[in-house]
Design a protein around this motif. Sequence first.
Motif, PDB file in Angstrom:
ATOM      1  N   LYS A 174       0.823  -1.202   0.000  1.00 39.06           N
ATOM      2  CA  LYS A 174       0.000   0.000   0.000  1.00 39.06           C
ATOM      3  C   LYS A 174       0.862   1.258   0.000  1.00 39.06           C
ATOM      4  N   ASN A 175       1.968   1.232   0.693  1.00 41.25           N
ATOM      5  CA  ASN A 175       2.865   2.368   0.763  1.00 41.25           C
ATOM      6  C   ASN A 175       4.175   1.968   0.078  1.00 41.25           C
ATOM      7  N   SER A 176       4.650   2.773  -0.820  1.00 48.12           N
ATOM      8  CA  SER A 176       5.843   2.400  -1.580  1.00 48.12           C
ATOM      9  C   SER A 176       7.091   2.311  -0.704  1.00 48.12           C
ATOM     10  N   LYS A 177       7.083   2.901   0.500  1.00 48.80           N
ATOM     11  CA  LYS A 177       8.244   2.849   1.374  1.00 48.80           C
ATOM     12  C   LYS A 177       8.253   1.614   2.268  1.00 48.80           C
ATOM     13  N   ASP A 178       7.170   0.835   2.271  1.00 51.56           N
ATOM     14  CA  ASP A 178       7.133  -0.390   3.065  1.00 51.56           C
ATOM     15  C   ASP A 178       8.077  -1.419   2.469  1.00 51.56           C
ATOM     16  N   ILE A 179       8.778  -2.150   3.355  1.00 46.04           N
ATOM     17  CA  ILE A 179       9.669  -3.188   2.846  1.00 46.04           C
ATOM     18  C   ILE A 179       9.000  -4.552   2.849  1.00 46.04           C
ATOM     19  N   TRP A 180       7.829  -4.693   3.529  1.00 41.90           N
ATOM     20  CA  TRP A 180       7.031  -5.912   3.448  1.00 41.90           C
ATOM     21  C   TRP A 180       5.579  -5.550   3.723  1.00 41.90           C
ATOM     22  N   SER A 181       4.704  -6.422   3.340  1.00 35.84           N
ATOM     23  CA  SER A 181       3.291  -6.181   3.598  1.00 35.84           C
ATOM     24  C   SER A 181       2.877  -6.942   4.855  1.00 35.84           C
ATOM     25  N   GLU A 182       1.725  -6.585   5.404  1.00 40.54           N
ATOM     26  CA  GLU A 182       1.257  -7.219   6.633  1.00 40.54           C
ATOM     27  C   GLU A 182       0.982  -8.704   6.419  1.00 40.54           C
ATOM     28  N   GLU A 183       0.599  -9.085   5.229  1.00 38.00           N
ATOM     29  CA  GLU A 183       0.297 -10.479   4.938  1.00 38.00           C
ATOM     30  C   GLU A 183       1.547 -11.358   4.981  1.00 38.00           C
ATOM     31  N   GLU A 184       2.721 -10.759   4.750  1.00 42.25           N
ATOM     32  CA  GLU A 184       3.964 -11.524   4.729  1.00 42.25           C
ATOM     33  C   GLU A 184       4.499 -11.822   6.124  1.00 42.25           C
ATOM     34  N   VAL A 185       4.012 -11.110   7.140  1.00 41.43           N
ATOM     35  CA  VAL A 185       4.495 -11.274   8.501  1.00 41.43           C
ATOM     36  C   VAL A 185       3.540 -12.196   9.247  1.00 41.43           C
ATOM     37  N   ALA A 186       4.083 -13.205   9.898  1.00 39.83           N
ATOM     38  CA  ALA A 186       3.256 -14.140  10.651  1.00 39.83           C
ATOM     39  C   ALA A 186       2.632 -13.430  11.847  1.00 39.83           C
ATOM     40  N   GLU A 187       1.381 -13.743  12.142  1.00 37.57           N
ATOM     41  CA  GLU A 187       0.684 -13.090  13.235  1.00 37.57           C
ATOM     42  C   GLU A 187       1.052 -13.658  14.591  1.00 37.57           C
ATOM     43  N   SER A 188       1.532 -14.862  14.649  1.00 32.30           N
ATOM     44  CA  SER A 188       1.819 -15.472  15.939  1.00 32.30           C
ATOM     45  C   SER A 188       3.070 -14.859  16.546  1.00 32.30           C
ATOM     46  N   SER A 189       3.119 -14.872  17.877  1.00 34.30           N
ATOM     47  CA  SER A 189       4.256 -14.275  18.563  1.00 34.30           C
ATOM     48  C   SER A 189       5.295 -15.307  18.957  1.00 34.30           C
ATOM     49  N   GLN A 190       5.048 -16.563  18.682  1.00 35.77           N
ATOM     50  CA  GLN A 190       5.979 -17.600  19.092  1.00 35.77           C
ATOM     51  C   GLN A 190       7.067 -17.829  18.042  1.00 35.77           C
ATOM     52  N   TYR A 191       8.102 -18.454  18.484  1.00 30.22           N
ATOM     53  CA  TYR A 191       9.257 -18.747  17.650  1.00 30.22           C
ATOM     54  C   TYR A 191       9.134 -20.183  17.162  1.00 30.22           C
ATOM     55  N   ASP A 192       9.166 -20.388  15.863  1.00 28.46           N
ATOM     56  CA  ASP A 192       9.059 -21.729  15.299  1.00 28.46           C
ATOM     57  C   ASP A 192      10.424 -22.213  14.841  1.00 28.46           C
ATOM     58  N   ASP A 193      10.811 -23.362  15.351  1.00 29.38           N
ATOM     59  CA  ASP A 193      12.053 -24.002  14.953  1.00 29.38           C
ATOM     60  C   ASP A 193      11.654 -25.236  14.142  1.00 29.38           C
ATOM     61  N   VAL A 194      11.814 -25.182  12.824  1.00 32.40           N
ATOM     62  CA  VAL A 194      11.351 -26.283  11.967  1.00 32.40           C
ATOM     63  C   VAL A 194      12.168 -27.549  12.160  1.00 32.40           C
ATOM     64  N   ALA A 195      13.385 -27.433  12.668  1.00 35.35           N
ATOM     65  CA  ALA A 195      14.221 -28.620  12.867  1.00 35.35           C
ATOM     66  C   ALA A 195      13.862 -29.356  14.153  1.00 35.35           C
ATOM     67  N   ASP A 196      13.114 -28.730  15.049  1.00 34.88           N
ATOM     68  CA  ASP A 196      12.754 -29.331  16.333  1.00 34.88           C
ATOM     69  C   ASP A 196      11.294 -29.774  16.286  1.00 34.88           C
ATOM     70  N   PRO A 197      11.017 -31.083  16.329  1.00 32.64           N
ATOM     71  CA  PRO A 197       9.644 -31.565  16.182  1.00 32.64           C
ATOM     72  C   PRO A 197       8.806 -31.496  17.468  1.00 32.64           C
TER      73      PRO A 197
END
Length: 191
Positions: free
Chosen positions: A61-84
């Motif tokens: 929406k704004n040309s100065k944004d470096i990412w859009s809101e849709e690209e950022v995950a909403e969750s606040s937790q840290y996901d480690d894909v290597a740790d099941p």
Amino acid sequence: MECLGVSSAQNLQALSALLSTQQEDDDDDYSNAPSNARLGPGHIGPPPKKEEEVPSVYFKKNSKDIWSEEEVAESSQYDDVADPRPQPEYEIILKQSVGTEDLFLGLNGKDPSSMCCEAMLVKIKLPLTKATDVALDVKEKFLDLRTPKYKLGLHLPHPTHSAMGKAQFFSEREEMEVTLPIKRPMDILLM
């Protein structure tokens, strides 16, 4: 001497025409509102314009944004894909010391916002876990908890004094409580 304003019949008719036209426009804008609804400050001025939806995920929406809101995950937790290991259930509660002078008289200027809270309580449910199995590391804005069965990497909503925090494990509830004092921006003025 004639008073300027609403003294003449012509002025009254002009005012009546102006108000009746505006009332018709207002009725169209708020026709879906309940009849007993009050108008507030948000109803002043023209109604907001509806933006067109763009199906592209990468639309900025704004040309100065470096990412859009849709690209950022909403969750606040840290996901480690290597740790099941699964993430345990947790809850963050903000705590505030309130006395009678705050509740009844409002002397200290406290309000229910998070800016007036002194501490943050993180409750983490750890079923089938012993206190000796828990490894806890708390930074200013990040809590890292590891057990043989669970992992939790949590970005905290406010900066904390991690060195002054306290952790307590309740075996009967199978729950860990971590209490962390919040670093508030105005605390420097009080010291």
